[in-house]
Design a protein around this motif. Sequence first.
Motif, PDB file in Angstrom:
ATOM      1  N   LYS A   1      11.393  10.357   4.909  1.00  0.00           N
ATOM      2  CA  LYS A   1      10.240  10.358   6.204  1.00  0.00           C
ATOM      3  C   LYS A   1       9.915  10.554   7.034  1.00  0.00           C
ATOM      4  O   LYS A   1      10.267  11.369   7.568  1.00  0.00           O
ATOM      5  CB  LYS A   1      11.234   9.018   7.079  1.00  0.00           C
TER       6      LYS A   1
ATOM      7  N   SER B   1      13.406  15.652   6.482  1.00  0.00           N
ATOM      8  CA  SER B   1      13.845  14.393   6.163  1.00  0.00           C
ATOM      9  C   SER B   1      14.158  14.214   4.773  1.00  0.00           C
ATOM     10  O   SER B   1      13.372  13.500   3.745  1.00  0.00           O
ATOM     11  CB  SER B   1      12.406  13.574   6.275  1.00  0.00           C
TER      12      SER B   1
ATOM     13  N   PHE C   1       4.135   7.550  14.218  1.00  0.00           N
ATOM     14  CA  PHE C   1       5.305   8.594  14.105  1.00  0.00           C
ATOM     15  C   PHE C   1       4.882  10.336  14.359  1.00  0.00           C
ATOM     16  O   PHE C   1       5.907  10.716  15.407  1.00  0.00           O
ATOM     17  CB  PHE C   1       6.146   8.230  13.663  1.00  0.00           C
TER      18      PHE C   1
ATOM     19  N   ASP D   1       7.488   1.738  18.131  1.00  0.00           N
ATOM     20  CA  ASP D   1       7.985   1.438  17.143  1.00  0.00           C
ATOM     21  C   ASP D   1       8.654   0.486  15.633  1.00  0.00           C
ATOM     22  O   ASP D   1       8.124   0.919  14.664  1.00  0.00           O
ATOM     23  CB  ASP D   1       9.183   2.517  17.107  1.00  0.00           C
ATOM     24  N   THR D   2       9.192  -0.149  16.323  1.00  0.00           N
ATOM     25  CA  THR D   2       8.826  -1.662  15.486  1.00  0.00           C
ATOM     26  C   THR D   2       8.158  -2.942  15.566  1.00  0.00           C
ATOM     27  O   THR D   2       7.269  -2.770  14.661  1.00  0.00           O
ATOM     28  CB  THR D   2      10.822  -1.773  16.032  1.00  0.00           C
TER      29      THR D   2
ATOM     30  N   SER E   1      14.339  14.777  11.139  1.00  0.00           N
ATOM     31  CA  SER E   1      13.614  13.774  11.047  1.00  0.00           C
ATOM     32  C   SER E   1      13.997  13.127  12.353  1.00  0.00           C
ATOM     33  O   SER E   1      14.575  12.302  13.001  1.00  0.00           O
ATOM     34  CB  SER E   1      13.544  12.935  10.184  1.00  0.00           C
ATOM     35  N   ASP E   2      12.694  11.448  12.164  1.00  0.00           N
ATOM     36  CA  ASP E   2      12.474  11.026  12.777  1.00  0.00           C
ATOM     37  C   ASP E   2      12.120  11.336  14.521  1.00  0.00           C
ATOM     38  O   ASP E   2      12.420  12.116  15.151  1.00  0.00           O
ATOM     39  CB  ASP E   2      13.970   9.980  13.287  1.00  0.00           C
ATOM     40  N   SER E   3      10.853  10.166  14.894  1.00  0.00           N
ATOM     41  CA  SER E   3      10.126  10.842  15.875  1.00  0.00           C
ATOM     42  C   SER E   3      10.748  10.500  16.972  1.00  0.00           C
ATOM     43  O   SER E   3      10.739  12.061  17.743  1.00  0.00           O
ATOM     44  CB  SER E   3       9.106   9.953  15.797  1.00  0.00           C
ATOM     45  N   THR E   4      11.593   9.921  17.401  1.00  0.00           N
ATOM     46  CA  THR E   4      12.346   9.742  18.318  1.00  0.00           C
ATOM     47  C   THR E   4      13.313  10.539  18.762  1.00  0.00           C
ATOM     48  O   THR E   4      13.651  10.729  19.496  1.00  0.00           O
ATOM     49  CB  THR E   4      13.493   7.966  18.960  1.00  0.00           C
ATOM     50  N   ALA E   5      13.706  11.536  17.372  1.00  0.00           N
ATOM     51  CA  ALA E   5      15.184  11.941  17.897  1.00  0.00           C
ATOM     52  C   ALA E   5      14.400  13.858  17.617  1.00  0.00           C
ATOM     53  O   ALA E   5      14.843  14.821  19.188  1.00  0.00           O
ATOM     54  CB  ALA E   5      15.522  12.115  16.154  1.00  0.00           C
TER      55      ALA E   5
ATOM     56  N   GLU F   1      11.327   2.310  21.254  1.00  0.00           N
ATOM     57  CA  GLU F   1      11.930   1.206  20.366  1.00  0.00           C
ATOM     58  C   GLU F   1      10.807  -0.019  20.060  1.00  0.00           C
ATOM     59  O   GLU F   1      10.747  -0.518  18.900  1.00  0.00           O
ATOM     60  CB  GLU F   1      13.263   0.353  21.140  1.00  0.00           C
TER      61      GLU F   1
END
Length: 212
Positions: free
Chosen positions: A48, A44, A11, A97-98, A60-64, A94
Motif C-alpha cells: 500500500k 509496506s 496519499f 482518505d475514505t 506505511s499509511d499516509s496518516t501514520a 479520515e
Amino acid sequence: MKLYGAPVSPFVRKVLAFAAEKELALELVPIGLGDQNPEFLACSPFRKMPGFADGDFTISDSTAIVTYLDTKYTDKPLIPADAESRARVIWFDEFADTILTAAAGAMFFNRIVSPKFVGKPGDDAAAAKGETEMGPICAYLEGVIGSSGFLVGDSLTLADIAVASPFVNAAHAGYTPDAAAHPKLTAYLASLHDRPSFADWIRREKKMLGLG
C-alpha cells in the motif's frame, strides 16, 4: 528520509505536501503498480502506498507517516495539540482518505489509470457515479470552510492538505467543483493548489500523464 510511491496517488501527494510545508526533505522513490522493490516491501508489506523509511524506522499509511513527521519535527506543527482542533483535523483527514478519495478515485482510475496505464477502457458508469458522489461532498465542504480560508482554525493544517490532495486527482480526470454553486470551495482549492507544496508536483503530474 525516503518515501516510496507514485505522486499521482493522493496519499503519496498528501505526505509530499505535508513534508514540504514543514520544510522537510523527502527522497521520493518511484513505485508502480505491483512493484516488488524490496525496500518498499520492507516499509509496506501489503504494497500500500506510500511506504516510508527514516533510518531504521519504517512505516506505511499516509496518516501514520504525517503523524510521525509532525511529532518528531515539531517546527511548524500541522496537527493541532488542543483536543477539539486535533479531533477535527483527524476527522477531515479520515473523510479525505475514505469518502472523498473513493469518489475522486473512481473518476481518476477509469478516465486516466485504466486507459493510460492498464491498457483497458475505463468503466464510464463507475466514473459517472464518482462524479455524482462529488456533489454532496462539495456541498459539505462549502459549508464548513472557515472565514479564515481554512478548515480548522486560522492556519494551514493536515485537514487542508488531506482534503486538497484528492481534488488534484479529480481535476486530472476532468472534474472541478461548480464555481457558481461552490464559490468558497473553488477559491479554497485554488489557494491550496497554488502553494508550492502542491503546485510543483501538479505540474510534474500533468506532464507525466500527458495533460499539458
